[in-house]
Scaffold this motif. Structure first.
Motif, PDB file in Angstrom:
ATOM      1  N   MET A  52       2.952  70.367  21.371  1.00  0.00           N
ATOM      2  CA  MET A  52       4.047  70.912  20.564  1.00  0.00           C
ATOM      3  C   MET A  52       5.263  70.097  20.527  1.00  0.00           C
ATOM      4  SD  MET A  52       4.892  74.602  22.061  1.00  0.00           S
ATOM      5  CE  MET A  52       5.741  74.620  23.867  1.00  0.00           C
ATOM      6  N   SER A  53       5.728  69.548  21.406  1.00  0.00           N
ATOM      7  CA  SER A  53       7.048  68.757  21.402  1.00  0.00           C
ATOM      8  C   SER A  53       6.899  67.726  20.651  1.00  0.00           C
ATOM      9  CB  SER A  53       7.380  68.407  22.830  1.00  0.00           C
ATOM     10  OG  SER A  53       6.456  67.619  23.380  1.00  0.00           O
ATOM     11  N   LEU A  54       5.630  67.292  20.382  1.00  0.00           N
ATOM     12  CA  LEU A  54       5.601  66.025  19.585  1.00  0.00           C
ATOM     13  C   LEU A  54       5.937  66.017  18.159  1.00  0.00           C
ATOM     14  CD1 LEU A  54       2.250  64.525  21.060  1.00  0.00           C
ATOM     15  CD2 LEU A  54       4.552  63.869  21.585  1.00  0.00           C
ATOM     16  N   GLY A  55       5.691  67.365  17.692  1.00  0.00           N
ATOM     17  CA  GLY A  55       5.785  67.593  16.085  1.00  0.00           C
ATOM     18  C   GLY A  55       7.343  67.476  16.114  1.00  0.00           C
ATOM     19  N   ALA A  56       8.146  68.139  17.113  1.00  0.00           N
ATOM     20  CA  ALA A  56       9.498  67.936  17.084  1.00  0.00           C
ATOM     21  C   ALA A  56      10.176  66.976  17.476  1.00  0.00           C
ATOM     22  CB  ALA A  56       9.991  69.103  18.111  1.00  0.00           C
TER      23      ALA A  56
ATOM     24  N   ARG B 151      18.850  67.473  21.867  1.00  0.00           N
ATOM     25  CA  ARG B 151      19.015  68.806  21.717  1.00  0.00           C
ATOM     26  C   ARG B 151      18.258  69.342  20.547  1.00  0.00           C
ATOM     27  NH1 ARG B 151      24.291  67.191  22.759  1.00  0.00           N
ATOM     28  NH2 ARG B 151      24.882  66.823  20.613  1.00  0.00           N
ATOM     29  N   SER B 152      17.942  68.593  19.521  1.00  0.00           N
ATOM     30  CA  SER B 152      16.959  68.991  18.326  1.00  0.00           C
ATOM     31  C   SER B 152      15.644  69.102  18.719  1.00  0.00           C
ATOM     32  CB  SER B 152      17.169  67.797  16.975  1.00  0.00           C
ATOM     33  OG  SER B 152      16.273  68.029  16.256  1.00  0.00           O
ATOM     34  N   ILE B 153      14.997  68.248  19.673  1.00  0.00           N
ATOM     35  CA  ILE B 153      13.761  68.364  20.042  1.00  0.00           C
ATOM     36  C   ILE B 153      13.903  69.668  20.847  1.00  0.00           C
ATOM     37  CG2 ILE B 153      11.976  67.389  21.622  1.00  0.00           C
ATOM     38  CD1 ILE B 153      13.178  64.593  20.741  1.00  0.00           C
ATOM     39  N   ARG B 154      14.584  69.952  21.932  1.00  0.00           N
ATOM     40  CA  ARG B 154      14.429  71.226  22.609  1.00  0.00           C
ATOM     41  C   ARG B 154      14.181  72.257  21.791  1.00  0.00           C
ATOM     42  NH1 ARG B 154      18.210  68.243  26.044  1.00  0.00           N
ATOM     43  NH2 ARG B 154      19.516  69.781  25.355  1.00  0.00           N
ATOM     44  N   ALA B 155      15.254  72.541  20.830  1.00  0.00           N
ATOM     45  CA  ALA B 155      15.311  73.705  20.047  1.00  0.00           C
ATOM     46  C   ALA B 155      13.964  73.852  19.205  1.00  0.00           C
ATOM     47  CB  ALA B 155      16.821  73.540  19.117  1.00  0.00           C
ATOM     48  N   ASN B 156      13.692  72.723  18.521  1.00  0.00           N
ATOM     49  CA  ASN B 156      12.625  72.688  17.576  1.00  0.00           C
ATOM     50  C   ASN B 156      11.354  73.111  18.352  1.00  0.00           C
ATOM     51  OD1 ASN B 156      14.159  72.471  15.229  1.00  0.00           O
ATOM     52  ND2 ASN B 156      13.959  70.120  15.359  1.00  0.00           N
ATOM     53  N   THR B 157      11.185  72.471  19.506  1.00  0.00           N
ATOM     54  CA  THR B 157      10.166  72.902  20.273  1.00  0.00           C
ATOM     55  C   THR B 157      10.021  74.107  20.843  1.00  0.00           C
ATOM     56  OG1 THR B 157      10.232  70.620  21.316  1.00  0.00           O
ATOM     57  CG2 THR B 157       8.941  72.068  22.550  1.00  0.00           C
ATOM     58  N   ARG B 158      11.039  74.834  20.925  1.00  0.00           N
ATOM     59  CA  ARG B 158      11.177  76.162  21.251  1.00  0.00           C
ATOM     60  C   ARG B 158      10.899  77.035  20.203  1.00  0.00           C
ATOM     61  NH1 ARG B 158      15.768  75.100  24.434  1.00  0.00           N
ATOM     62  NH2 ARG B 158      17.217  75.551  22.599  1.00  0.00           N
ATOM     63  N   SER B 159      11.151  76.456  18.978  1.00  0.00           N
ATOM     64  CA  SER B 159      11.011  77.291  17.786  1.00  0.00           C
ATOM     65  C   SER B 159       9.394  77.552  17.290  1.00  0.00           C
ATOM     66  CB  SER B 159      11.712  76.817  16.566  1.00  0.00           C
ATOM     67  OG  SER B 159      11.228  75.695  16.029  1.00  0.00           O
TER      68      SER B 159
ATOM     69  N   ARG C 173       7.773  61.436  30.093  1.00  0.00           N
ATOM     70  CA  ARG C 173       7.660  62.106  31.430  1.00  0.00           C
ATOM     71  C   ARG C 173       7.918  63.560  31.028  1.00  0.00           C
ATOM     72  NH1 ARG C 173      12.784  61.308  35.722  1.00  0.00           N
ATOM     73  NH2 ARG C 173      11.622  62.124  37.339  1.00  0.00           N
ATOM     74  N   ARG C 174       8.772  63.859  29.912  1.00  0.00           N
ATOM     75  CA  ARG C 174       8.917  65.327  29.684  1.00  0.00           C
ATOM     76  C   ARG C 174       7.936  65.942  28.935  1.00  0.00           C
ATOM     77  NH1 ARG C 174      12.588  65.462  33.052  1.00  0.00           N
ATOM     78  NH2 ARG C 174      14.846  65.754  32.459  1.00  0.00           N
ATOM     79  N   THR C 175       7.125  65.305  28.167  1.00  0.00           N
ATOM     80  CA  THR C 175       6.034  65.505  27.345  1.00  0.00           C
ATOM     81  C   THR C 175       4.662  65.803  28.150  1.00  0.00           C
ATOM     82  OG1 THR C 175       6.683  64.364  25.433  1.00  0.00           O
ATOM     83  CG2 THR C 175       4.192  64.992  25.395  1.00  0.00           C
TER      84      THR C 175
END
Length: 520
Positions: free
Chosen positions: A293-297, A23-31, A323-325
């Motif tokens: 960008m998801s890697l930073g999150a 959940r943290s990764i998804r929210a921070n990636t979106r931000s 897989r998601r990345t």
């Protein structure tokens, strides 16, 4: 290697940690979407204006001085890259005093770098002016100093933002990054409109960055409360610098790969050719930053999870995160490569020589980095930056040697080929090292990335068709580019959703277990 840890403090179970992590990764990636798209949107908008205002040759000089300033940032000994990791580590341990020590180490290191680089820039301006065949040494000195100050201000802002990032809250720093981009853009465009000279343009960038740093401090303080500051102990300094020095190797190698090319092109060919390369690389780097960008999150939550659960966290999350990345990371790179010609006509209309080649080659080569991005993040989160440093060293050494050899013979084309070869080889070496250390399967990894890559190239075929048709002017290029994006999404998204590569549109917060991932 980290040992498995006890259940998460506060009564949480080990299964709940990956759920919070996801959940943290998804929210921070979106931000990160806002500052990312705003930054590159403003960059793409400003480049044709800047080139028209100060000329391609002056733009090339600005790019070269900026690249040299980036090299000077190595004097911080890797501290700027270590901040968010150590903030996350001590957040997991509930040690606010240690977080304050990390922040003081970072801020003092970066201020010291700014002072040293300013002295070096003032002393070395004559050599740079001679190398670039520019008679006005004073102009080069001021532009070089502005590049140093701009970099220092941006690094300071990033260090302040890293406090919130390490605590897994990226909304506030990302909003501040957006303001920073707006301030720099507004100042630079004002300079072009009022006095289109290189020195004025450089000064305006610095003033915009000053406003951006102030905004970052105010926003983070309001969001997180008082930023902890504590005089660091000797053991803490050793700990942070010990990790940072290993991470610094990665930064050095990234600079060699991404910044030395334009310097070599400027020396072997001309500043104008370096400027053309810089323009093309901006398109590729925009696609790259969207892709990773998801890697930073992922770094902060993975650091917390590995600190608490040990290597079990790696085996539970690695293939799923990969897989998601790649499912969200491959499409921007492939689409950027296949539609580069169309985009550049829309952006510039008159596309300089080598610009399209730089955009295509760098975009395709970066696929290797995205493929192995989770592996590199896992190594850093587990406190093993030496793994990534080894692969980065191989990448940089190979790139530098090949760039000189091939660049002297084939010019820009040789340097582009060297970059592509070195990037792929280095990424494979790093992946192999991470897999050996954590006991991960290369065959499973290969199956994980193959399908999203195939879907991406399939979906990009219409974009390639529009390139073959050729856009006659900006209006037609805009139509072709819009159709390329729409058709890409219409083909790729249903395929990736059906295959399970992209998360369901309504996920409900559920996170797949390792068994679910293997079954898929």
């Amino acid at each position: 290697m980290p040992e498995p840890a006890a259940p998460v403090a506060g009564g949480s179970t080990e299964k709940e940690a990956p759920q919070r992590e996801a959940r943290s990764i998804r929210a921070n990636t979106r931000s990160q979407l806002g500052p990312l798209f705003l930054s590159y949107g403003l960059s793409f908008l400003s480049v044709p204006i800047v080139v028209a205002g100060i000329g391609l040759s002056n733009f090339g000089v600005w790019a070269i001085t900026g690249a040299l300033a980036q090299y000077g940032a190595l004097l911080d000994l890797g501290v700027s890259r270590a901040v968010s990791r150590f903030i996350a580590l001590y957040e997991a341990k509930k040690d606010r005093h240690a977080q304050g020590e990390v922040m003081v180490i970072a801020l003092l290191s970066l201020l010291g770098v700014g002072v040293v680089l300013s002295l070096l820039g003032a002393a070395g301006a004559g050599l740079l002016a001679s190398a670039l065949d520019r008679p006005d040494v004073g102009e080069i000195r001021w532009v070089l100093l502005c590049g140093v100050w701009l970099l220092t201000l941006l690094l300071l802002a990033r260090a302040v933002g890293a406090y919130a990032t390490g605590r897994e809250r990226m909304d506030a720093p990302n909003f501040a990054y957006m303001l920073n981009g707006v301030f720099v853009f507004a100042a630079a465009m004002t300079a072009i409109a009022v006095a289109p000279r290189l020195t004025v343009f450089a000064t305006a960038n610095v003033l915009g960055a000053v406003a951006g740093l102030i905004a970052m401090v105010v926003i983070i303080t309001r969001r997180e409360g008082r930023i902890p500051l504590a005089w660091p102990s000797v053991p803490r300094v050793r700990e942070v610098f010990g990790f940072g020095l290993k991470a610094q190797v990665v930064m050095i190698c990234d600079l060699i790969v991404f910044e030395s090319d334009k310097i070599l092109i400027g020396a072997f060919v001309s500043p104008a050719a370096a400027g053309a390369y810089e323009i093309g690389s901006r398109l590729a780097m925009a696609a790259r930053n969207v892709s990773i960008m998801s890697l930073g999150a992922q770094l902060a939550p993975l650091t917390v999870d590995i600190t608490k659960r040990g290597t079990a966290a790696v085996h539970d999350r690695y293939y799923h995160l990969t897989r998601r990345t790649v499912a969200v990371g491959f499409p921007p790179l492939v689409l950027a490569a296949m539609s580069a010609s169309t985009f550049l006509v829309l952006w510039l209309q008159d596309v300089p020589k080598y610009t399209e080649a730089a955009a295509v080659v760098i975009s395709l080569a970066t696929i290797a980095n995205v493929s192995t991005g989770v592996a590199s993040t896992v190594a850093s989160a587990a406190g093993r930056p030496g793994i990534t440093a080894t692969s980065s060293t191989i990448t940089a050494a190979l790139n530098l040697v090949l760039s000189v050899v091939l660049g002297l013979t084939f010019g820009v084309w040789g340097i582009l080929a060297a970059t592509a070869i070195a990037t792929v080889v280095g990424a494979w070496v790093g992946l192999e090292l991470v897999h050996r250390w954590f006991g991960l399967s290369f065959a499973t990894f290969l199956r994980t990335i193959t399908r999203p890559l195939a879907f991406s190239f399939l979906a990009s075929l219409p974009a390639g068709g529009f390139v073959l048709l050729g856009a006659d002017g900006r209006v037609e290029a805009g139509v072709f580019l819009a159709l390329s994006a729409i058709l890409f999404a219409a083909i790729y998204v249903p395929l990736a959703l059906r295959a399970g590569d992209l998360p369901p549109l309504r996920q409900g917060g559920k996170v797949k277990s390792k068994a679910d991932e293997n079954a898929a």
